[in-house]
Scaffold this active site. Structure first.
Site, PDB file in Angstrom:
ATOM      1  N   GLY A   1       0.778  -1.228   0.000  1.00 18.54           N
ATOM      2  CA  GLY A   1       0.000   0.000   0.000  1.00 18.54           C
ATOM      3  C   GLY A   1       0.813   1.284   0.000  1.00 18.54           C
ATOM      4  O   GLY A   1       0.263   2.358   0.247  1.00 18.54           O
ATOM      5  N   THR A   2       2.102   1.202  -0.308  1.00 19.58           N
ATOM      6  CA  THR A   2       2.920   2.423  -0.290  1.00 19.58           C
ATOM      7  C   THR A   2       2.469   3.415  -1.359  1.00 19.58           C
ATOM      8  O   THR A   2       2.441   4.624  -1.114  1.00 19.58           O
ATOM      9  CB  THR A   2       4.410   2.099  -0.477  1.00 19.58           C
ATOM     10  OG1 THR A   2       4.569   1.225  -1.605  1.00 19.58           O
ATOM     11  CG2 THR A   2       4.977   1.429   0.756  1.00 19.58           C
ATOM     12  N   GLY A   3       2.114   2.907  -2.546  1.00 17.16           N
ATOM     13  CA  GLY A   3       1.657   3.808  -3.606  1.00 17.16           C
ATOM     14  C   GLY A   3       0.350   4.493  -3.250  1.00 17.16           C
ATOM     15  O   GLY A   3       0.186   5.700  -3.477  1.00 17.16           O
ATOM     16  N   CYS A   4      -0.576   3.726  -2.676  1.00 14.23           N
ATOM     17  CA  CYS A   4      -1.857   4.300  -2.236  1.00 14.23           C
ATOM     18  C   CYS A   4      -1.619   5.357  -1.168  1.00 14.23           C
ATOM     19  O   CYS A   4      -2.225   6.440  -1.183  1.00 14.23           O
ATOM     20  CB  CYS A   4      -2.763   3.211  -1.658  1.00 14.23           C
ATOM     21  SG  CYS A   4      -3.130   1.847  -2.766  1.00 14.23           S
TER      22      CYS A   4
END
Length: 279
Positions: free
Chosen positions: A212-215
């Site tokens: 979930g780093t991009g989110c």
């Protein structure tokens, strides 16, 4: 308090998608809302299924929100298919006529951390032609940028700049090329627009817990833009927050681990790092 809307899929394990977005909006001091594009069956080890919300119902969610709530920024994540992309683009285009200062952050989510496809290949054309030109900021990682452009994945900073300029030419106001997929001790990101050509460096954190780093980054960017921060300041604040959240991910106990205590999948980052006092 600024109001920020996530348009994305649901991650029942809480590390990515709208769950990560809402946690991030709250952590960055904004009021979060979410319109769902898809339900997923996933955990830290992968995605086993995707159920797309009908495009007309996605549109109905947006219409209800815009008709009642002031929206200062929109973060667009998992779009799933061309039908949803077309309807979202139509509604946002109409909203931008009424509200030209609406901030739109487009995170072209295509592949999950575990490798599962999250975007129908036929939707790439719609996203590129209809959603991308509406974006205040596009936030692709290197494989996503390459997929949009139909080019090999960037291998160095020169490739990143060349591909970023090619994405700008497709109509978005700014591009943040995320260089986390490049090898090295640093994770270089490049912000490009008519005004900016800026590199942002961050140390690479050796951890499997990057689900979930991009989110999280795109949601933090949307929150900072909603608060009125200029693009470079928004990028600095969002990247610093993400670095803190990744660095503290080991405090969480989410997902199965092997006998040595290492995650079997990709655990989530610690979204509440700035609000939580932990031993």
């Amino acid at each position: 308090m600024k109001n920020v809307l996530s348009l994305a899929g649901s991650d029942p394990s809480g590390g990515a998608g709208i769950q990560a977005d809402l946690k991030t909006f709250a952590a960055r001091g904004t009021y979060g809302m979410a319109a769902l594009t898809a339900l997923t069956a996933q955990n830290t080890q992968g995605v086993s299924g995707v159920f797309a919300v009908p495009a007309d119902f996605v549109a109905q969610q947006l219409i209800m929100i815009f008709s009642d709530v002031r929206v200062d920024a929109v973060k667009i994540g998992m779009i799933v298919n061309a039908q949803i992309s077309d309807r979202v683009a139509q509604i946002l285009q109409e909203q931008l006529i009424k509200q030209p200062d609406l901030q739109i952050v487009l995170d072209p989510v295509m592949i999950a951390k575990g490798g599962a496809a999250l975007l129908d290949p036929l939707a790439v054309e719609s996203l590129t032609q209809k959603l991308l030109p509406l974006a205040t900021l596009l936030t692709p990682n290197l494989p996503e940028a390459a997929a949009i452009l139909g080019m090999p994945v960037a291998e160095n900073r020169e490739d990143m700049e060349r591909q970023g300029q090619a994405l700008l030419a497709k109509g978005c106001k700014a591009v943040l090329m995320k260089g986390g997929h490049m090898a090295g001790e640093q994770c270089p990101d490049l912000l490009l627009s008519a005004e900016y050509n800026l590199w942002f460096e961050a140390p690479r954190v050796e951890t499997p817990d990057t689900h979930g780093t991009g989110c999280t980054l795109s949601s933090a960017l949307a929150a900072e833009l909603a608060k009125g921060n200029a693009l470079p300041d928004a990028v600095r604040e969002a990247k610093a927050y993400l670095l803190r959240a990744i660095s503290a991910a080991h405090r969480l106990e989410v997902g199965m681990k092997d006998e040595s205590g290492r995650s079997l999948g990709h655990g989530p980052v610690f979204h509440a790092i700035d609000q939580t006092i932990a031993p």
